[in-house]
Design an enzyme around this catalytic site. Structure first.
Site, PDB file in Angstrom:
ATOM      1  N   VAL A 239       1.083  57.265 -71.120  1.00 10.45           N
ATOM      2  CA  VAL A 239       0.530  56.084 -71.807  1.00 10.45           C
ATOM      3  C   VAL A 239      -0.992  56.179 -71.875  1.00 10.45           C
ATOM      4  O   VAL A 239      -1.599  55.918 -72.925  1.00 10.45           O
ATOM      5  CB  VAL A 239       0.969  54.795 -71.071  1.00 10.45           C
ATOM      6  CG1 VAL A 239       0.237  53.572 -71.618  1.00 10.45           C
ATOM      7  CG2 VAL A 239       2.481  54.614 -71.168  1.00 10.45           C
TER       8      VAL A 239
ATOM      9  N   GLY B 220      -3.635  56.021 -75.820  1.00  9.55           N
ATOM     10  CA  GLY B 220      -4.249  54.734 -76.153  1.00  9.55           C
ATOM     11  C   GLY B 220      -4.662  54.718 -77.617  1.00  9.55           C
ATOM     12  O   GLY B 220      -4.837  55.769 -78.234  1.00  9.55           O
TER      13      GLY B 220
ATOM     14  N   TRP C  14      -6.724  50.694 -76.131  1.00  7.26           N
ATOM     15  CA  TRP C  14      -5.703  49.793 -75.583  1.00  7.26           C
ATOM     16  C   TRP C  14      -4.459  50.621 -75.304  1.00  7.26           C
ATOM     17  O   TRP C  14      -4.064  51.461 -76.128  1.00  7.26           O
ATOM     18  CB  TRP C  14      -5.437  48.689 -76.606  1.00  7.26           C
ATOM     19  CG  TRP C  14      -4.414  47.673 -76.185  1.00  7.26           C
ATOM     20  CD1 TRP C  14      -4.007  47.386 -74.915  1.00  7.26           C
ATOM     21  CD2 TRP C  14      -3.678  46.811 -77.050  1.00  7.26           C
ATOM     22  NE1 TRP C  14      -3.078  46.384 -74.942  1.00  7.26           N
ATOM     23  CE2 TRP C  14      -2.855  46.017 -76.231  1.00  7.26           C
ATOM     24  CE3 TRP C  14      -3.639  46.622 -78.429  1.00  7.26           C
ATOM     25  CZ2 TRP C  14      -1.992  45.051 -76.755  1.00  7.26           C
ATOM     26  CZ3 TRP C  14      -2.787  45.663 -78.951  1.00  7.26           C
ATOM     27  CH2 TRP C  14      -1.983  44.885 -78.119  1.00  7.26           C
ATOM     28  N   HIS C  15      -3.831  50.380 -74.158  1.00  5.77           N
ATOM     29  CA  HIS C  15      -2.670  51.174 -73.749  1.00  5.77           C
ATOM     30  C   HIS C  15      -1.431  50.278 -73.702  1.00  5.77           C
ATOM     31  O   HIS C  15      -1.329  49.435 -72.817  1.00  5.77           O
ATOM     32  CB  HIS C  15      -2.932  51.812 -72.378  1.00  5.77           C
ATOM     33  CG  HIS C  15      -4.185  52.631 -72.380  1.00  5.77           C
ATOM     34  ND1 HIS C  15      -5.398  52.143 -71.969  1.00  5.77           N
ATOM     35  CD2 HIS C  15      -4.409  53.901 -72.798  1.00  5.77           C
ATOM     36  CE1 HIS C  15      -6.332  53.075 -72.116  1.00  5.77           C
ATOM     37  NE2 HIS C  15      -5.753  54.157 -72.617  1.00  5.77           N
ATOM     38  N   ALA C  16      -0.545  50.457 -74.639  1.00  3.37           N
ATOM     39  CA  ALA C  16       0.669  49.626 -74.715  1.00  3.37           C
ATOM     40  C   ALA C  16       1.841  50.484 -74.247  1.00  3.37           C
ATOM     41  O   ALA C  16       2.487  51.192 -75.029  1.00  3.37           O
ATOM     42  CB  ALA C  16       0.873  49.121 -76.140  1.00  3.37           C
TER      43      ALA C  16
END
Ligand code: BDR
Ligand code: CA
Length: 312
Positions: free
Chosen positions: A195, A199, A238-240
């Site tokens: 993950v 990002g 952003w890391h989803a």
């Protein structure tokens, strides 16, 4: 030749990144989401169930929602409200969904659906593994009926996110994770370290969130808190986590590097409870029980997110 869609069962604890993964699943033409089974994790079960129902309502889908475990199997665990908001969906005060959850327990629903879709079911786990562990205890033959199992969890070189060594979903319920990783012959794994390598830029996400759709508007609002938290703590990307696992689940051919290895869950450590020990050098002689996602096509991943947000 049949064009039947692949039945997809998602076990989840929504959660802001879970919600993004669910949007991707609802948007996918090749899969049919047959159920959402819900666990406690990111926040308590009442909230995770309410969030799942609300997301279904926003998307106009009537996927049944099955509440499951409201706590880990053995020891209590700390939630992730500091990331997702106290209600798990950014504390926006949304109007609750009008639909109610099913009466059947998540673990029983998993078993029933594994029979109804025997040999075809794609099982995707985006939260602590408590419901799946309970299902396995009730019926250890479950893996025989699952076509593929994809898990978001673990930190394959022990770079944890909730403790120095452990990732949240595994650390929340290590005993459940131990049961699940010991029972399935092979799990496709999207871990926290993958993950971190996938990002996407906040400024791109902001552009996707401006799409003219109810899904994008709702998601922009519930993710505002976690995006602000992430920007402040982790920088421009952003890391989803659950979204990456869902990309791997829905479009496995987007994976560019996958490594098979044996993986065991540490349940007893003082510093390392919930760590996932990967036998990189195959010293134990244990069989490879995970396919670890190392690299996924970033453009394809971002495209899936963008389309899922814009879908109506
Ligand atoms: C995982 O933990 C949760 O907070 C997220 O929803 C994701 O499933 C990432 O470690
Ligand atoms: Ca999750």
């Amino acid at each position: 030749m049949t064009n039947a869609r692949i039945p997809l069962l998602i076990d989840t604890d929504p959660g802001v990144d879970d919600a993004l993964a669910l949007l991707m699943a609802f948007d996918d033409p090749c899969h049919e989401v047959v159920a959402l089974t819900i666990a406690a994790g990111n926040v308590g079960l009442q909230h995770t169930v309410a969030n799942a129902l609300k997301l279904c309502e926003v998307c106009g889908v009537d996927t049944p929602v099955f509440p499951g475990a409201d706590a880990p199997l053995v020891f209590p665990a700390r939630d992730a409200a500091y990331v997702h908001g106290r209600d798990g969906f950014g504390d926006t005060g949304y109007v609750p969904a009008s639909r109610k959850a099913q009466a059947e327990h998540a673990a029983l629903a998993i078993l029933r659906l594994s029979h109804e879709h025997a040999g075809k079911l794609l099982l995707v786990a985006l939260g602590p593994l408590t419901n799946i562990a309970l299902a396995l205890k009730l019926d250890p033959t479950l893996p025989l009926r699952i076509k593929r199992c994809v898990v978001m969890g673990a930190a394959v070189t022990a770079h944890g996110n909730i403790t120095p060594a452990a990732e949240f979903n595994i650390a929340f319920d290590p005993e459940a994770a131990h049961i699940v990783f010991s029972a399935f012959p092979k799990i496709d794994l999207a871990d926290w370290e993958a993950v971190l390598a996938h990002g996407f830029l906040h400024e791109d996400a902001e552009r996707w969130l401006a799409a003219d759709s109810d899904r994008a508007r709702f998601y922009a609002s519930i993710s505002a808190h976690t995006r602000a938290w992430s920007k402040q703590g982790r920088g421009e990307r952003w890391h989803a986590a659950d979204a990456l696992a869902m990309a791997f689940a829905l479009q496995p051919d987007g994976a560019q590097d996958v490594l098979g290895r044996p993986l065991a869950v540490e349940t007893a450590g003082v510093h390392a409870r919930g760590a996932t020990i990967v036998d990189w050098n195959r010293q134990t002689g244990a069989p490879d029980n995970v396919n670890i996602l190392m690299r996924y096509d970033q453009q394809r991943f971002e495209g899936m997110i963008q389309r899922a947000l814009a879908a109506r």
